[in-house]
Scaffold this motif. Structure first.
Motif, PDB file in Angstrom:
ATOM      1  N   GLN A  10       0.513  -1.168  -0.077  1.00  0.00           N
ATOM      2  CA  GLN A  10       0.014  -0.012   0.176  1.00  0.00           C
ATOM      3  C   GLN A  10       0.895   1.273   0.062  1.00  0.00           C
ATOM      4  O   GLN A  10       0.664   2.196  -0.731  1.00  0.00           O
ATOM      5  CB  GLN A  10      -0.898   0.131   1.237  1.00  0.00           C
ATOM      6  CG  GLN A  10      -1.655   1.263   1.307  1.00  0.00           C
ATOM      7  CD  GLN A  10      -2.371   1.268   2.759  1.00  0.00           C
ATOM      8  OE1 GLN A  10      -2.201   0.554   3.893  1.00  0.00           O
ATOM      9  NE2 GLN A  10      -3.468   1.842   3.072  1.00  0.00           N
ATOM     10  N   ILE A  11       1.978   1.518   0.859  1.00  0.00           N
ATOM     11  CA  ILE A  11       2.634   2.323   0.789  1.00  0.00           C
ATOM     12  C   ILE A  11       3.480   2.619  -0.306  1.00  0.00           C
ATOM     13  O   ILE A  11       3.714   3.627  -0.977  1.00  0.00           O
ATOM     14  CB  ILE A  11       3.646   2.283   2.297  1.00  0.00           C
ATOM     15  CG1 ILE A  11       2.762   2.287   3.549  1.00  0.00           C
ATOM     16  CG2 ILE A  11       4.877   3.192   2.045  1.00  0.00           C
ATOM     17  CD1 ILE A  11       3.630   1.863   4.451  1.00  0.00           C
ATOM     18  N   ARG A  14       1.340   4.057  -2.839  1.00  0.00           N
ATOM     19  CA  ARG A  14       1.070   5.299  -2.690  1.00  0.00           C
ATOM     20  C   ARG A  14       2.333   6.448  -3.041  1.00  0.00           C
ATOM     21  O   ARG A  14       2.442   7.365  -3.676  1.00  0.00           O
ATOM     22  CB  ARG A  14       0.525   5.827  -1.097  1.00  0.00           C
ATOM     23  CG  ARG A  14       0.307   7.224  -0.928  1.00  0.00           C
ATOM     24  CD  ARG A  14      -0.724   7.706  -1.761  1.00  0.00           C
ATOM     25  NE  ARG A  14      -1.005   9.088  -1.105  1.00  0.00           N
ATOM     26  CZ  ARG A  14      -1.616   9.992  -1.851  1.00  0.00           C
ATOM     27  NH1 ARG A  14      -2.270   9.733  -2.998  1.00  0.00           N
ATOM     28  NH2 ARG A  14      -1.616  11.100  -1.345  1.00  0.00           N
ATOM     29  N   GLU A  17       2.306   6.934  -6.845  1.00  0.00           N
ATOM     30  CA  GLU A  17       1.130   7.727  -7.240  1.00  0.00           C
ATOM     31  C   GLU A  17       1.539   9.085  -6.897  1.00  0.00           C
ATOM     32  O   GLU A  17       1.391   9.890  -7.892  1.00  0.00           O
ATOM     33  CB  GLU A  17      -0.127   7.334  -6.526  1.00  0.00           C
ATOM     34  CG  GLU A  17      -1.369   8.326  -6.631  1.00  0.00           C
ATOM     35  CD  GLU A  17      -2.427   8.335  -5.643  1.00  0.00           C
ATOM     36  OE1 GLU A  17      -3.169   8.962  -5.346  1.00  0.00           O
ATOM     37  OE2 GLU A  17      -2.531   7.113  -5.248  1.00  0.00           O
ATOM     38  N   LEU A  18       2.326   9.165  -5.776  1.00  0.00           N
ATOM     39  CA  LEU A  18       2.784  10.653  -5.493  1.00  0.00           C
ATOM     40  C   LEU A  18       4.121  11.069  -6.394  1.00  0.00           C
ATOM     41  O   LEU A  18       4.080  12.002  -6.735  1.00  0.00           O
ATOM     42  CB  LEU A  18       3.585  10.619  -3.868  1.00  0.00           C
ATOM     43  CG  LEU A  18       2.376  10.811  -2.799  1.00  0.00           C
ATOM     44  CD1 LEU A  18       3.132  10.504  -1.452  1.00  0.00           C
ATOM     45  CD2 LEU A  18       1.710  12.153  -2.905  1.00  0.00           C
ATOM     46  N   ASN A  57       2.933  17.049  -1.033  1.00  0.00           N
ATOM     47  CA  ASN A  57       3.161  15.762  -1.478  1.00  0.00           C
ATOM     48  C   ASN A  57       4.641  15.286  -1.320  1.00  0.00           C
ATOM     49  O   ASN A  57       4.800  14.048  -0.760  1.00  0.00           O
ATOM     50  CB  ASN A  57       3.115  15.663  -3.183  1.00  0.00           C
ATOM     51  CG  ASN A  57       1.364  15.624  -3.267  1.00  0.00           C
ATOM     52  OD1 ASN A  57       0.496  15.329  -2.741  1.00  0.00           O
ATOM     53  ND2 ASN A  57       1.170  16.094  -4.764  1.00  0.00           N
ATOM     54  N   GLU A  60       4.656  14.004   2.454  1.00  0.00           N
ATOM     55  CA  GLU A  60       3.850  12.661   2.547  1.00  0.00           C
ATOM     56  C   GLU A  60       5.047  11.710   2.005  1.00  0.00           C
ATOM     57  O   GLU A  60       4.938  10.608   2.649  1.00  0.00           O
ATOM     58  CB  GLU A  60       2.546  12.679   1.623  1.00  0.00           C
ATOM     59  CG  GLU A  60       1.976  11.448   2.000  1.00  0.00           C
ATOM     60  CD  GLU A  60       0.594  11.286   1.416  1.00  0.00           C
ATOM     61  OE1 GLU A  60      -0.095  10.234   1.250  1.00  0.00           O
ATOM     62  OE2 GLU A  60       0.047  12.218   0.764  1.00  0.00           O
ATOM     63  N   LEU A  64       6.223   8.592   4.060  1.00  0.00           N
ATOM     64  CA  LEU A  64       5.832   7.106   3.735  1.00  0.00           C
ATOM     65  C   LEU A  64       7.273   6.356   3.527  1.00  0.00           C
ATOM     66  O   LEU A  64       7.504   5.100   3.859  1.00  0.00           O
ATOM     67  CB  LEU A  64       5.138   7.150   2.243  1.00  0.00           C
ATOM     68  CG  LEU A  64       3.782   7.575   2.377  1.00  0.00           C
ATOM     69  CD1 LEU A  64       3.201   7.677   0.790  1.00  0.00           C
ATOM     70  CD2 LEU A  64       2.788   6.649   3.104  1.00  0.00           C
ATOM     71  N   TYR A  96       1.713   5.907   7.328  1.00  0.00           N
ATOM     72  CA  TYR A  96       2.930   6.319   7.948  1.00  0.00           C
ATOM     73  C   TYR A  96       3.047   7.065   9.307  1.00  0.00           C
ATOM     74  O   TYR A  96       4.162   7.405   9.790  1.00  0.00           O
ATOM     75  CB  TYR A  96       3.664   7.456   6.834  1.00  0.00           C
ATOM     76  CG  TYR A  96       2.489   8.722   6.767  1.00  0.00           C
ATOM     77  CD1 TYR A  96       2.412   9.613   7.589  1.00  0.00           C
ATOM     78  CD2 TYR A  96       1.857   8.702   5.733  1.00  0.00           C
ATOM     79  CE1 TYR A  96       1.490  10.730   7.532  1.00  0.00           C
ATOM     80  CE2 TYR A  96       0.799   9.961   5.317  1.00  0.00           C
ATOM     81  CZ  TYR A  96       0.827  10.956   6.514  1.00  0.00           C
ATOM     82  OH  TYR A  96      -0.167  11.901   6.345  1.00  0.00           O
TER      83      TYR A  96
END
Length: 111
Positions: A10-11, A14, A17-18, A57, A60, A64, A96
């Motif tokens: 999942q991390i 993400r 995606e970021l 972003n 984040e 992460l 996170y």
């Protein structure tokens, strides 16, 4: 698959995606059309918003990446303040998270 392995996936998803979002923001910020003063002003304002989103972003992504490092060390899901397990519900919402909700609440109350 273990819960930690699922969270790692999942991390990583993400983070990917970021990365795409950050590239789009960079492309927008690099694309300048300096036609007239009014357009320039609007573009500068838009660029400011895009830059702010980009900074958020990046923060984040850093959080992460730190979470992935905790997974590698075997400390993911353990509160860095009290050493208790972080609730699954909290990790579901904030993968996170490095503090349990009680310690995170205490930290924000001190500010």
């Amino acid at each position: 698959m273990t819960e930690t392995a699922q969270r790692k996936q999942q991390i990583e998803a993400r983070l990917k995606e970021l990365g795409v979002r950050l590239q789009r923001i960079e492309d927008v910020l690099d694309d300048t059309d300096l036609s007239d003063l009014e357009d320039q002003t609007i573009e500068w304002e838009d660029d400011e918003v895009q830059a702010g989103i980009g900074r958020a972003n990046l923060r984040e992504a850093q959080a992460l990446t730190a979470a992935l490092n905790r997974i590698a060390k075997g400390t993911y899901g353990t509160c860095i303040s009290c050493g208790e397990q972080i609730a699954d519900e909290r990790l579901d919402a904030i993968p996170y998270a490095n503090q349990c909700r009680y310690c995170a609440g205490a930290s924000s109350a001190e500010v």
